[in-house]
Design a protein around this motif. Structure first.
Motif, PDB file in Angstrom:
ATOM      1  N   ARG A 144       0.858  -1.195   0.000  1.00  0.00           N
ATOM      2  CA  ARG A 144       0.000   0.000   0.000  1.00  0.00           C
ATOM      3  C   ARG A 144       0.894   1.246   0.000  1.00  0.00           C
ATOM      4  O   ARG A 144       1.223   1.790   1.053  1.00  0.00           O
ATOM      5  N   PRO A 145       1.275   1.740  -1.158  1.00  0.00           N
ATOM      6  CA  PRO A 145       2.210   2.868  -1.225  1.00  0.00           C
ATOM      7  C   PRO A 145       1.692   4.146  -0.573  1.00  0.00           C
ATOM      8  O   PRO A 145       2.462   4.906   0.010  1.00  0.00           O
ATOM      9  N   VAL A 146       0.380   4.402  -0.664  1.00  0.00           N
ATOM     10  CA  VAL A 146      -0.172   5.611  -0.044  1.00  0.00           C
ATOM     11  C   VAL A 146      -0.128   5.487   1.475  1.00  0.00           C
ATOM     12  O   VAL A 146       0.212   6.445   2.181  1.00  0.00           O
ATOM     13  N   VAL A 147      -0.459   4.299   1.997  1.00  0.00           N
ATOM     14  CA  VAL A 147      -0.389   4.065   3.446  1.00  0.00           C
ATOM     15  C   VAL A 147       1.058   4.175   3.911  1.00  0.00           C
ATOM     16  O   VAL A 147       1.343   4.764   4.965  1.00  0.00           O
ATOM     17  N   PHE A 148       1.971   3.622   3.118  1.00  0.00           N
ATOM     18  CA  PHE A 148       3.399   3.745   3.452  1.00  0.00           C
ATOM     19  C   PHE A 148       3.797   5.213   3.525  1.00  0.00           C
ATOM     20  O   PHE A 148       4.500   5.635   4.459  1.00  0.00           O
ATOM     21  N   SER A 149       3.343   6.018   2.555  1.00  0.00           N
ATOM     22  CA  SER A 149       3.672   7.450   2.535  1.00  0.00           C
ATOM     23  C   SER A 149       3.171   8.129   3.800  1.00  0.00           C
ATOM     24  O   SER A 149       3.891   8.925   4.429  1.00  0.00           O
ATOM     25  N   PHE A 150       1.935   7.820   4.186  1.00  0.00           N
ATOM     26  CA  PHE A 150       1.364   8.409   5.405  1.00  0.00           C
ATOM     27  C   PHE A 150       2.156   7.987   6.641  1.00  0.00           C
ATOM     28  O   PHE A 150       2.536   8.829   7.470  1.00  0.00           O
ATOM     29  N   ILE A 151       2.411   6.686   6.778  1.00  0.00           N
ATOM     30  CA  ILE A 151       3.130   6.169   7.955  1.00  0.00           C
ATOM     31  C   ILE A 151       4.523   6.778   8.032  1.00  0.00           C
ATOM     32  O   ILE A 151       4.998   7.163   9.107  1.00  0.00           O
ATOM     33  N   PHE A 152       5.183   6.915   6.892  1.00  0.00           N
ATOM     34  CA  PHE A 152       6.544   7.442   6.882  1.00  0.00           C
ATOM     35  C   PHE A 152       6.560   8.893   7.344  1.00  0.00           C
ATOM     36  O   PHE A 152       7.357   9.281   8.217  1.00  0.00           O
ATOM     37  N   ILE A 153       5.678   9.720   6.777  1.00  0.00           N
ATOM     38  CA  ILE A 153       5.626  11.137   7.147  1.00  0.00           C
ATOM     39  C   ILE A 153       5.184  11.276   8.605  1.00  0.00           C
ATOM     40  O   ILE A 153       5.702  12.125   9.348  1.00  0.00           O
ATOM     41  N   TYR A 154       4.248  10.433   9.020  1.00  0.00           N
ATOM     42  CA  TYR A 154       3.760  10.491  10.402  1.00  0.00           C
ATOM     43  C   TYR A 154       4.858  10.092  11.387  1.00  0.00           C
ATOM     44  O   TYR A 154       4.928  10.627  12.500  1.00  0.00           O
ATOM     45  N   THR A 155       5.712   9.176  10.983  1.00  0.00           N
ATOM     46  CA  THR A 155       6.844   8.791  11.832  1.00  0.00           C
ATOM     47  C   THR A 155       7.767   9.974  12.047  1.00  0.00           C
ATOM     48  O   THR A 155       8.266  10.204  13.161  1.00  0.00           O
ATOM     49  N   ALA A 156       7.997  10.762  10.987  1.00  0.00           N
ATOM     50  CA  ALA A 156       8.819  11.969  11.117  1.00  0.00           C
ATOM     51  C   ALA A 156       8.187  12.935  12.115  1.00  0.00           C
ATOM     52  O   ALA A 156       8.885  13.570  12.924  1.00  0.00           O
ATOM     53  N   TYR A 157       6.863  13.029  12.072  1.00  0.00           N
ATOM     54  CA  TYR A 157       6.128  13.888  13.022  1.00  0.00           C
ATOM     55  C   TYR A 157       6.331  13.413  14.455  1.00  0.00           C
ATOM     56  O   TYR A 157       6.651  14.212  15.348  1.00  0.00           O
ATOM     57  N   VAL A 158       6.168  12.120  14.689  1.00  0.00           N
ATOM     58  CA  VAL A 158       6.294  11.568  16.059  1.00  0.00           C
ATOM     59  C   VAL A 158       7.712  11.751  16.583  1.00  0.00           C
ATOM     60  O   VAL A 158       7.915  12.180  17.728  1.00  0.00           O
ATOM     61  N   LEU A 159       8.712  11.451  15.756  1.00  0.00           N
ATOM     62  CA  LEU A 159      10.106  11.582  16.202  1.00  0.00           C
ATOM     63  C   LEU A 159      10.441  13.031  16.516  1.00  0.00           C
ATOM     64  O   LEU A 159      11.125  13.319  17.502  1.00  0.00           O
ATOM     65  N   ALA A 160       9.975  13.956  15.673  1.00  0.00           N
ATOM     66  CA  ALA A 160      10.235  15.377  15.917  1.00  0.00           C
ATOM     67  C   ALA A 160       9.561  15.829  17.214  1.00  0.00           C
ATOM     68  O   ALA A 160      10.127  16.603  17.985  1.00  0.00           O
ATOM     69  N   ALA A 161       8.345  15.317  17.457  1.00  0.00           N
ATOM     70  CA  ALA A 161       7.608  15.684  18.668  1.00  0.00           C
ATOM     71  C   ALA A 161       8.304  15.165  19.924  1.00  0.00           C
ATOM     72  O   ALA A 161       8.184  15.767  20.994  1.00  0.00           O
TER      73      ALA A 161
END
Length: 504
Positions: A144-161
């Motif tokens: 699921r490339p779109v789900v992967f894109s979301f999870i990847f960007i969201y991971t950047a959000y969580v790590l930054a937070a």
């Protein structure tokens, strides 16, 4: 290719020196010109005839404020912050001792300092790598490339937070992204490559505003509390951030599929195996302790917002506040040992992860924000009169829309923390007049001020993104970044404001 002889090489070196020398001299000259302008504002503006209703004391305070804003924007952060304190101590507003007490005696700089140490220690121990690995090994991304894109960007959000500074989180996620893109055959200039590099940046800057107890977010929240004499609860603030950031990243991921429409065929068969092949070692005892401390700290500072303050333990937490809680964690991490060493090396952490520019910026921001709204300066009355045609007698929706547009524009050409400090007195004054909720409007504006990625002046992170010539074209940053800004504006106005009004 001809080999260059010694004289040819010498001529080339001399030519480079002669070419670069004027540019360096010009840059150096411009630096001192900016310094002189800032100093003239800081020490000369107060000598001008007062503009009613601003008083002579108000002109002095305003001159210091304009001077530090100018120097912060065009020169640097650290020494203008210190000089600003000296300049404020020379005004009629306060003595030098009072200025220093207002700057370094305020709880906000203390919280900034110790939060940087705690989250820096967590980052230093490599705990964030385990968090990113957990997100990227969820089976839901398989095929699921779109789900992967979301999870990847969201991971950047969580790590930054969860980081003391978003840069290591951003660089970590970019390095993982580059490996994935190269592995499946994407290269610079490919649409999906560009969208994901910029999307990772979007996730990281969204995480920057997530914690109201570190960095620029704390500086603006501290200014809000000083100006309004109101306490902004962390729980509704963080809840607002999680919901709005999740929706923002989700919409960006849907735009990838339905609007941007890059070629995702090469990543169509993405699976967790790609991230599981290089297994991380089991967490050490030190990492487990720091991981527990990270979530323990978040829980403890939120408890007074959840449970009745009459409960003994909650009353204790409320009494010592978030600054006392973070100091207690650091004491414990220095007191207890693992393998005959303190859990954290205080000297190393403070040397590597405390950003002194930010600390002194916050200290100066706290004392100057109090001065701007102080009795006898006339600055608040002047701002109210000058801005009344634009912001006065507006409905809460229109008032908020104007502020969001201004915030998202100004943050892309100036420091977001500084602009936030500038806006808080204005928001409070006109929110009260217009019947708007000042906490709700201020929270939305704080998050809007962190959507800064369109120009190198927006933030150091934006400068790194735009300078990333190896993977993206700077024109694409403006193209896709403008979409992020526009979507964020609509999201904050139509969803964020009703949500903020509900939870505050």
């Amino acid at each position: 290719m001809k080999q260059m002889n010694g004289k040819g090489s010498e001529r080339l070196v001399n030519k480079n020196i002669s070419t670069n020398a004027p540019a360096k001299a010009s840059k150096n000259t411009l630096y001192y010109i900016h310094c002189i302008i800032g100093l003239l504002f800081m020490f000369g503006f107060g000598a001008l005839k007062p503009i009613e209703p601003i008083t002579a004391m108000g002109m002095q305070v305003l001159g210091v404020f304009i001077g530090v804003i100018y120097l912060w924007s065009f020169v640097t952060i650290l020494w203008p912050s210190l000089l600003g304190m000296i300049a404020l101590g020379l005004t009629q507003y306060a003595s030098m001792k009072e200025v220093l007490m207002g700057a370094f005696g305020d709880t906000v700089p203390i919280l900034v300092l110790f939060a940087m140490i705690l989250f820096g220690a967590i980052q230093h121990a490599g705990v964030t790598k385990y968090i990113s690995r957990w997100f990227l090994t969820r089976k839901i991304i398989n095929g699921r490339p779109v789900v992967f894109s979301f999870i990847f960007i969201y991971t950047a959000y969580v790590l930054a937070a969860l980081s003391a500074n978003i840069l290591p989180a951003l660089l970590l996620m970019w390095s993982i992204l580059y490996d994935v893109l190269e592995d499946v055959g994407y290269k610079k200039g490919d649409k999906y490559t560009t969208i994901m590099v910029i999307g990772t940046m979007f996730g990281a800057i969204s995480g920057q505003a997530a914690k109201p107890f570190t960095g620029s977010a704390l500086m603006i929240v501290g200014s809000f509390e000083k100006v309004t004499k109101m306490h902004l609860d962390y729980l509704p603030y963080m809840l607002f951030g999680v919901i709005m950031s999740t929706l923002g990243i989700m919409i960006y991921s849907l735009l990838i599929k339905f609007v941007f429409k890059p070629d995702m065929s090469r990543i169509a068969n993405i699976s967790t195996e790609r991230f599981e092949k290089n297994k991380l070692p089991l967490m050490t005892l030190q990492q487990k302790i720091l991981f527990t401390c990270m979530f323990g700290y978040l829980i403890l500072i939120l408890l007074p917002s959840i449970l009745p303050k009459t409960l003994g333990f909650v009353a204790l937490l409320n009494k010592i506040g978030p600054w006392g809680i973070v100091m207690a964690f650091i004491v414990g991490l220095c007191l207890f040992k693992v393998d005959n060493k303190p859990i954290i090396d205080f000297k190393e952490i403070i040397g590597r992860y405390v950003t002194w520019d930010v600390y002194f910026l916050v200290a100066m921001a706290m004392v100057i924000s109090g001065a701007l709204t102080g009795e006898g300066t006339g600055i608040k009355e002047f701002a109210t009169h000058a801005l009344n045609p634009l912001l006065g007698d507006r409905s809460p929706m229109v008032f908020t829309a104007i502020l969001l547009v201004f915030s998202m524009f100004i943050t892309n050409i100036a420091n977001n923390g500084v602009m936030g400090v500038l806006l808080m007195p204005i928001i409070f004054t006109f929110a009260t007049k217009n019947g708007a909720n000042p906490m709700a409007v201020s929270t939305a504006v704080i998050f809007a001020l962190h959507i800064a990625l369109l120009t190198p002046a927006a933030s150091p992170y934006a400068a790194i993104l735009i300078g990333n010539k190896e993977w993206i074209d700077s024109r694409d940053v403006v193209r896709y970044g403008s979409v992020i800004v526009a979507v964020s504006f609509v999201l904050f106005l139509l969803v964020g404001m009703p949500l903020a009004n509900l939870i505050f």
